[in-house]
Design an enzyme around this catalytic site. Structure first.
Site, PDB file in Angstrom:
ATOM      1  N   HIS A 177       0.823  -1.208   0.000  1.00 13.90           N
ATOM      2  CA  HIS A 177       0.000   0.000   0.000  1.00 13.90           C
ATOM      3  C   HIS A 177       0.862   1.267   0.000  1.00 13.90           C
ATOM      4  CE1 HIS A 177      -4.225   0.266  -0.292  1.00 13.90           C
ATOM      5  NE2 HIS A 177      -4.569   0.291   0.975  1.00 13.90           N
TER       6      HIS A 177
ATOM      7  N   TYR B 191      -4.258   8.373   6.585  1.00 11.33           N
ATOM      8  CA  TYR B 191      -4.155   6.995   6.126  1.00 11.33           C
ATOM      9  C   TYR B 191      -4.713   6.926   4.706  1.00 11.33           C
ATOM     10  CZ  TYR B 191      -2.482   5.538  10.614  1.00 11.33           C
ATOM     11  OH  TYR B 191      -1.700   5.388  11.729  1.00 11.33           O
TER      12      TYR B 191
END
Length: 179
Positions: free
Chosen positions: A20, A66
């Site tokens: 990610h 995030y």
């Protein structure tokens, strides 16, 4: 003309080498071509590095949000630097592409990526550019879900090949950046 290049990733040392975070890793490689360093900018919900080139200004952005809240940082940087949606490039992982493959284009969907979904929602547009970096899919999706996979670290062999992978990506976006 100012252009934003936003790497999608999660803040924190535990995420540094995860799939990610390939957007952050890519930005580190791109930043190494210039002098300067990333600076924290809490009002922009990110750290950034501003680079002046003969073709204009490039601002590299690493959101401190995030992944799922990437749009918040993108919108703050867009407003602060006065960039059009078309002047934004988002660098993201893509589980629908084999590891090492690249796709660079504009006006496309999120492909299931929550950071891109959030960015499109916050900007109210998908007219930004995307550099999608293939990270592959889990070898056994039944035992390892997609969320666990993208939050897992790259293998040793994958890490060894990241520089070559990123060189291809930089070559792909160089005309858009103007160098």
């Amino acid at each position: 003309m100012v252009k934003l290049v936003v790497g999608i990733g999660n803040p924190g040392r535990q995420y540094v080498w995860t799939r990610h975070n390939i957007g952050f890793l890519f930005l580190d490689m791109l930043a190494s071509r210039f002098s300067g360093a990333f600076r924290e900018a809490p009002r922009l919900f990110s750290s950034f590095m501003k680079v002046e080139t003969s073709c204009g200004v490039i601002v590299l952005i690493k959101p401190s949000t995030y992944v799922n809240l990437t749009g918040k940082a993108v919108l703050a940087a867009k407003r602060f630097f006065g960039v059009s949606v078309e002047g934004i490039l988002i660098v993201a992982d893509d589980i629908n592409r084999e590891f090492g493959s690249i796709r660079f284009r504009q006006d496309c969907g999120a492909g299931g990526h929550n950071g891109l979904k959030n960015t499109t929602q916050v900007l109210q547009s998908n007219h930004y550019w995307q550099l999608r970096l293939g990270v592959g899919r889990p070898s056994n999706p039944e035992s390892e879900g997609v969320a666990d996979y993208v939050l897992s670290n790259f293998s040793f062999n994958e890490r060894k090949s990241l520089n070559g992978f990123f060189e291809k990506g930089i070559e792909e976006i160089s005309p858009w950046l103007g160098f």
